[in-house]
Scaffold this motif. Structure first.
Motif, PDB file in Angstrom:
ATOM      1  N   VAL B   3       0.845  -1.199   0.000  1.00  8.64           N
ATOM      2  CA  VAL B   3       0.000   0.000   0.000  1.00  8.64           C
ATOM      3  C   VAL B   3       0.875   1.241   0.000  1.00  8.64           C
ATOM      4  O   VAL B   3       1.858   1.337   0.742  1.00  8.64           O
ATOM      5  CB  VAL B   3      -0.924   0.021   1.235  1.00  8.64           C
ATOM      6  CG1 VAL B   3      -1.749   1.302   1.275  1.00  8.64           C
ATOM      7  CG2 VAL B   3      -1.841  -1.205   1.231  1.00  8.64           C
ATOM      8  N   LEU B   4       0.507   2.203  -0.857  1.00  2.26           N
ATOM      9  CA  LEU B   4       1.177   3.495  -0.858  1.00  2.26           C
ATOM     10  C   LEU B   4       0.246   4.490  -0.167  1.00  2.26           C
ATOM     11  O   LEU B   4      -0.892   4.688  -0.599  1.00  2.26           O
ATOM     12  CB  LEU B   4       1.496   3.926  -2.298  1.00  2.26           C
ATOM     13  CG  LEU B   4       2.314   5.215  -2.464  1.00  2.26           C
ATOM     14  CD1 LEU B   4       3.306   5.079  -3.620  1.00  2.26           C
ATOM     15  CD2 LEU B   4       1.427   6.423  -2.710  1.00  2.26           C
ATOM     16  N   GLY B   5       0.717   5.052   0.944  1.00  5.59           N
ATOM     17  CA  GLY B   5      -0.064   6.038   1.694  1.00  5.59           C
ATOM     18  C   GLY B   5       0.337   7.439   1.293  1.00  5.59           C
ATOM     19  O   GLY B   5       1.512   7.700   1.025  1.00  5.59           O
ATOM     20  N   VAL B   6      -0.646   8.332   1.219  1.00  3.84           N
ATOM     21  CA  VAL B   6      -0.378   9.733   0.843  1.00  3.84           C
ATOM     22  C   VAL B   6      -0.987  10.661   1.873  1.00  3.84           C
ATOM     23  O   VAL B   6      -2.192  10.640   2.113  1.00  3.84           O
ATOM     24  CB  VAL B   6      -0.985  10.080  -0.535  1.00  3.84           C
ATOM     25  CG1 VAL B   6      -0.642  11.519  -0.924  1.00  3.84           C
ATOM     26  CG2 VAL B   6      -0.532   9.105  -1.616  1.00  3.84           C
ATOM     27  N   ASP B   7      -0.129  11.484   2.497  1.00  7.58           N
ATOM     28  CA  ASP B   7      -0.607  12.556   3.371  1.00  7.58           C
ATOM     29  C   ASP B   7      -0.549  13.823   2.518  1.00  7.58           C
ATOM     30  O   ASP B   7       0.516  14.413   2.353  1.00  7.58           O
ATOM     31  CB  ASP B   7       0.317  12.675   4.588  1.00  7.58           C
ATOM     32  CG  ASP B   7      -0.166  13.747   5.555  1.00  7.58           C
ATOM     33  OD1 ASP B   7      -1.373  14.029   5.592  1.00  7.58           O
ATOM     34  OD2 ASP B   7       0.691  14.309   6.269  1.00  7.58           O
ATOM     35  N   GLU B  63      -0.390  -2.078  -4.707  1.00  5.73           N
ATOM     36  CA  GLU B  63      -1.664  -2.687  -5.117  1.00  5.73           C
ATOM     37  C   GLU B  63      -2.843  -1.808  -4.738  1.00  5.73           C
ATOM     38  O   GLU B  63      -3.962  -2.020  -5.211  1.00  5.73           O
ATOM     39  CB  GLU B  63      -1.827  -4.049  -4.446  1.00  5.73           C
ATOM     40  CG  GLU B  63      -0.896  -5.098  -5.012  1.00  5.73           C
ATOM     41  CD  GLU B  63      -0.526  -6.109  -3.947  1.00  5.73           C
ATOM     42  OE1 GLU B  63      -1.346  -6.982  -3.649  1.00  5.73           O
ATOM     43  OE2 GLU B  63       0.608  -6.006  -3.388  1.00  5.73           O
ATOM     44  N   ALA B  64      -2.617  -0.852  -3.830  1.00  5.12           N
ATOM     45  CA  ALA B  64      -3.685   0.055  -3.419  1.00  5.12           C
ATOM     46  C   ALA B  64      -3.042   1.356  -2.961  1.00  5.12           C
ATOM     47  O   ALA B  64      -1.868   1.384  -2.580  1.00  5.12           O
ATOM     48  CB  ALA B  64      -4.505  -0.554  -2.288  1.00  5.12           C
ATOM     49  N   VAL B  65      -3.811   2.424  -3.021  1.00  3.41           N
ATOM     50  CA  VAL B  65      -3.344   3.733  -2.561  1.00  3.41           C
ATOM     51  C   VAL B  65      -4.319   4.236  -1.498  1.00  3.41           C
ATOM     52  O   VAL B  65      -5.536   4.184  -1.694  1.00  3.41           O
ATOM     53  CB  VAL B  65      -3.238   4.725  -3.741  1.00  3.41           C
ATOM     54  CG1 VAL B  65      -2.933   6.128  -3.244  1.00  3.41           C
ATOM     55  CG2 VAL B  65      -2.149   4.257  -4.722  1.00  3.41           C
ATOM     56  N   ALA B  66      -3.779   4.648  -0.363  1.00  2.91           N
ATOM     57  CA  ALA B  66      -4.605   5.187   0.724  1.00  2.91           C
ATOM     58  C   ALA B  66      -4.286   6.661   0.889  1.00  2.91           C
ATOM     59  O   ALA B  66      -3.121   7.045   1.008  1.00  2.91           O
ATOM     60  CB  ALA B  66      -4.317   4.437   2.018  1.00  2.91           C
ATOM     61  N   VAL B  67      -5.314   7.504   0.849  1.00  2.00           N
ATOM     62  CA  VAL B  67      -5.124   8.954   0.914  1.00  2.00           C
ATOM     63  C   VAL B  67      -5.885   9.484   2.123  1.00  2.00           C
ATOM     64  O   VAL B  67      -6.991   9.016   2.411  1.00  2.00           O
ATOM     65  CB  VAL B  67      -5.648   9.634  -0.383  1.00  2.00           C
ATOM     66  CG1 VAL B  67      -5.402  11.133  -0.361  1.00  2.00           C
ATOM     67  CG2 VAL B  67      -4.998   9.007  -1.619  1.00  2.00           C
ATOM     68  N   LEU B 146       2.991   6.824   6.273  1.00  2.00           N
ATOM     69  CA  LEU B 146       3.197   5.416   6.653  1.00  2.00           C
ATOM     70  C   LEU B 146       2.029   4.929   7.518  1.00  2.00           C
ATOM     71  O   LEU B 146       1.544   3.806   7.355  1.00  2.00           O
ATOM     72  CB  LEU B 146       4.524   5.263   7.415  1.00  2.00           C
ATOM     73  CG  LEU B 146       5.796   5.456   6.575  1.00  2.00           C
ATOM     74  CD1 LEU B 146       7.025   5.557   7.481  1.00  2.00           C
ATOM     75  CD2 LEU B 146       5.959   4.311   5.573  1.00  2.00           C
ATOM     76  N   ALA B 147       1.567   5.792   8.433  1.00  2.00           N
ATOM     77  CA  ALA B 147       0.429   5.435   9.294  1.00  2.00           C
ATOM     78  C   ALA B 147      -0.812   5.163   8.442  1.00  2.00           C
ATOM     79  O   ALA B 147      -1.587   4.238   8.719  1.00  2.00           O
ATOM     80  CB  ALA B 147       0.164   6.553  10.299  1.00  2.00           C
ATOM     81  N   LEU B 148      -1.011   5.954   7.398  1.00  2.00           N
ATOM     82  CA  LEU B 148      -2.139   5.744   6.480  1.00  2.00           C
ATOM     83  C   LEU B 148      -2.056   4.381   5.807  1.00  2.00           C
ATOM     84  O   LEU B 148      -3.058   3.670   5.690  1.00  2.00           O
ATOM     85  CB  LEU B 148      -2.122   6.816   5.393  1.00  2.00           C
ATOM     86  CG  LEU B 148      -3.012   8.022   5.619  1.00  2.00           C
ATOM     87  CD1 LEU B 148      -2.486   9.213   4.838  1.00  2.00           C
ATOM     88  CD2 LEU B 148      -4.443   7.703   5.197  1.00  2.00           C
ATOM     89  N   ALA B 149      -0.858   4.039   5.358  1.00  7.36           N
ATOM     90  CA  ALA B 149      -0.673   2.750   4.681  1.00  7.36           C
ATOM     91  C   ALA B 149      -0.947   1.601   5.664  1.00  7.36           C
ATOM     92  O   ALA B 149      -1.632   0.637   5.322  1.00  7.36           O
ATOM     93  CB  ALA B 149       0.736   2.661   4.102  1.00  7.36           C
TER      94      ALA B 149
END
Lengths: 176, 176
Positions: B3-7, B63-67, B146-149
């Protein structure tokens, strides 16, 4: 000068293309709306707006894009979607190297009606008159997009002079 | 699952890539920040964020992106830029066909610390521990990404079950 105006929104993005220069009669080249389904996820809706913007930019090759400046004081329910739609519109224009201008709703109203507090119907009436249309453009978002393009054509000479003056002062080191 | 997290942010977009599944130790794959110059026009900054996102997605194939889900109640000065940066992040992921998930700041805090009202330092401390890092990731936006991911990896099984249940009910016509 050909300007593509965008009244951003997730559900409806109004688009209007106007040809002209300040002080001369203006011509409407095209008007329409990019719609996205409210049941779709936001990310998918942004992809549809991007696709729509690309089609409009390809079809009309504007020299500049004018987007309504979104304020956070607006209706908090819709403002996030409006900001996100405007981001996609700005992105599509800027990555082609097109100048992107932001105008506030009151700047647009003042430009086409003479009053920054004009009602929507008054803006639509003036857009109809200035572009010599037979009937007001519909939906309202489309009329607003045309008003944005007109505002940009009329304001840009003054904006350019201002930017040049600021740049000159910067070179002299008198302002930062 | 990667997972790629984006703040999201116009000045700094925190990015964090985490590998793992719920209930197993997690691994940090990469962390960093996309920066854009505050003196640049918003449209130009969005182009830089798009370019940065594309590089991160190409380099790490998540495989997924969390924003982070942006709320309009936040600081009104920065919320518009945050909404616009998040729009570009979502767009880049969705047009590649990647699932995009939005998590609120309190969901993220609750996921990694157990409390939706945890302070930033507590989130950073837990991220450091959960990813077995030697020091807290910096800047803070990177720790938040990172916390988002992590939040996404831990929450997604429950979210998937919920979505499947909703889809099943829709098929039966009991909810719309």
């Amino acid at each position: 000068m050909r300007v593509l105006g965008v009244d951003p929104g997730l559900t409806r993005c109004g688009i209007g293309v106007v040809d002209g220069v300040a002080g001369r009669p203006l011509t409407m080249k095209a008007v329409g709306v990019i719609r996205t389904p409210s049941e779709a996820a936001v990310a998918e809706r942004l992809v549809l707006i991007e696709r729509g913007m690309e089609e409009w930019l390809d079809a009309h090759s504007p020299e500049a894009v004018a987007v309504e400046r979104v304020f956070s004081q607006h209706n908090v329910r819709t403002v996030m979607g409006t900001a996100q739609a405007s981001a996609v519109a700005m992105l599509c224009a800027a990555r082609r190297g097109l100048p992107v201008a932001l105008h506030t709703p009151s700047e647009v109203k003042a430009a086409v009606t003479g009053s920054g507090r004009a009602e929507k119907a008054q803006v639509a009436a003036m857009v109809t008159r200035l572009l010599r249309l037979e009937a007001p453009p519909k939906p309202a978002d489309a009329a607003d997009a045309l008003a944005l393009a007109i505002c940009h054509i009329w304001r840009s000479p003054a904006q350019n002079r201002l930017q040049q003056a600021v740049a000159a002062q910067r070179l002299k080191g008198t302002i930062r």
